[in-house]
Write an enzyme that holds these catalytic residues in place. Structure first.
Site, PDB file in Angstrom:
ATOM      1  N   CYS A  28       0.808  -1.219   0.000  1.00  0.00           N
ATOM      2  CA  CYS A  28       0.000   0.000   0.000  1.00  0.00           C
ATOM      3  C   CYS A  28       0.842   1.271   0.000  1.00  0.00           C
ATOM      4  O   CYS A  28       0.305   2.370  -0.163  1.00  0.00           O
ATOM      5  CB  CYS A  28      -0.943  -0.006   1.204  1.00  0.00           C
ATOM      6  SG  CYS A  28      -2.260  -1.234   1.072  1.00  0.00           S
ATOM      7  N   LYS A  31       0.547   3.525  -3.165  1.00  0.00           N
ATOM      8  CA  LYS A  31      -0.666   4.276  -3.470  1.00  0.00           C
ATOM      9  C   LYS A  31      -0.329   5.689  -3.931  1.00  0.00           C
ATOM     10  O   LYS A  31       0.694   6.264  -3.542  1.00  0.00           O
ATOM     11  CB  LYS A  31      -1.555   4.379  -2.218  1.00  0.00           C
ATOM     12  CG  LYS A  31      -2.360   3.138  -1.904  1.00  0.00           C
ATOM     13  CD  LYS A  31      -3.295   3.417  -0.733  1.00  0.00           C
ATOM     14  CE  LYS A  31      -4.228   2.254  -0.457  1.00  0.00           C
ATOM     15  NZ  LYS A  31      -5.145   2.551   0.663  1.00  0.00           N
TER      16      LYS A  31
END
EC number: 2.7.9.3
Length: 345
Positions: A28, A31
């Site tokens: 993540c 992102k």
């Protein structure tokens, strides 16, 4: 003998490939930064949302969309989400498990139950062998099975960089939603998984060291935490992923019109997280998270390292719940809105 030999060859090939070397970011942390993302999606609410069946959409950056089922009784709504990312660990099976748990988490963060998922796979077919891709998909299938969620096909593309995740659909009772904008002054803040996943994953990518405590945390479903939060009467929650604890808490406080106070000494961290941070394994995503919330945060005397760890970009992190969750540490509280959205002690 042939099948045994083939299995050994596949295992040796998998061990020789470091998947994280094929990714510009990790999990993540890859992102799009939160501030840039908000600029991109501003004003893009679906034309059918106003006066339609949409219960939760883009407005407050909730973890998943929620829409009423046409012709339903009103006690059941659909939850929809999609999440995928670059390799966060080198083991393909573990990466699949982590990515699936992370995608399913969006449904749990809304108080829902996942029903069906489809795979999202990007693969450099001329660079990485397909037996690795099969292991990734197997890991995703196994975690979805643990969640009681059916995996039914998916979509794949030839891509220079490997990516994997799922689009997940589930159900939720609209009267028992967990959402970003339902926080109120006086609510305690509970965190159901320790922080530090970002710095440990970044250290793994740089050095090849394996951190079982990080893998175990990332593959753990947020199902039980969500059920416990709902049983305790919680109505406000989010999960902690790429924007870090501070980024996701900022969005919650802003949507709810309150200020969030964090007791940094009460925040749990994984073993080795502080050592990894001191060794410099801070991702660019983590630094961007901190830059984003800094103008809206009173850090007091909090040192820079603690600030970075609180902004650490998590992958498949825990739930951040406005309410007490049995077994989860209370790390702060919501108070009436002040000059800052976040206060860190």
């Amino acid at each position: 003998m042939t099948s045994t030999r083939t299995g050994v060859q596949q295992a040796q090939r998998q061990e020789s490939v470091r998947l994280t070397r094929y990714a510009h970011g990790g999990g993540c942390a890859c992102k799009i930064p939160p501030g840039e993302l908000e600029e991109i999606v501003a004003g893009l609410t679906s034309p059918g949302a106003v006066g339609g069946g949409l219960i939760v959409g883009l407005d407050h950056g909730d973890d998943a969309a929620v829409v009423r089922l046409p012709g339903g009784t009103g006690s059941l709504a659909a939850v929809a989400t999609a999440d995928f990312f670059t390799p966060v660990v080198d083991d393909p099976y573990d990466w699949g498990r982590i990515a699936a748990a992370n995608a399913l988490s969006d449904v749990y963060a809304m108080g829902g139950t996942p029903l069906v998922a489809v795979n999202l796979l990007c693969w450099p077919r001329d660079v990485l062998p397909f037996d690795l891709a099969r292991e990734v998909l197997r890991g995703g299938r196994d975690v979805a099975a643990t969640a009681g969620c059916v995996v039914a096909g998916g979509h794949s593309v030839d891509d220079p960089e490997p990516k994997y995740g799922m689009a997940v659909t589930g159900t939720v009772d609209p009267a028992r939603l967990l959402r970003n904008d339902a926080g109120r002054p006086g609510m305690p803040l509970s965190l159901t998984k320790p922080l530090g996943l970002g710095v440990l994953n970044n250290r793994h990518k740089t050095t090849g060291e394996v951190f079982p405590q990080a893998v175990e945390t990332m593959v753990a479903l947020n199902r039980d935490a969500a059920l416990a939060a709902l049983a305790a009467g919680a109505v406000c929650a989010t999960d902690v992923t790429g924007f870090g604890l501070l980024g996701h808490l900022y969005k919650l406080a802003r949507a709810s019109g309150v200020t969030a106070v964090v007791d940094s000494a009460a925040v749990p961290f994984l073993d080795g997280a502080r050592d990894a941070a001191r060794a410099g394994h801070i991702s660019g995503g983590t630094r961007r998270n901190l830059e984003w919330v800094a103008p809206s945060t009173d850090f007091g005397r909090t040192d820079e390292m603690t600030r970075l760890l609180l902004a650490d970009a998590q992958t498949s992190g825990g739930l951040l719940v406005a309410g007490e969750v049995p077994g989860a540490p209370v790390i702060g509280e919501l108070v009436p809105a002040g000059p800052y959205r976040l206060v860190v002690r």
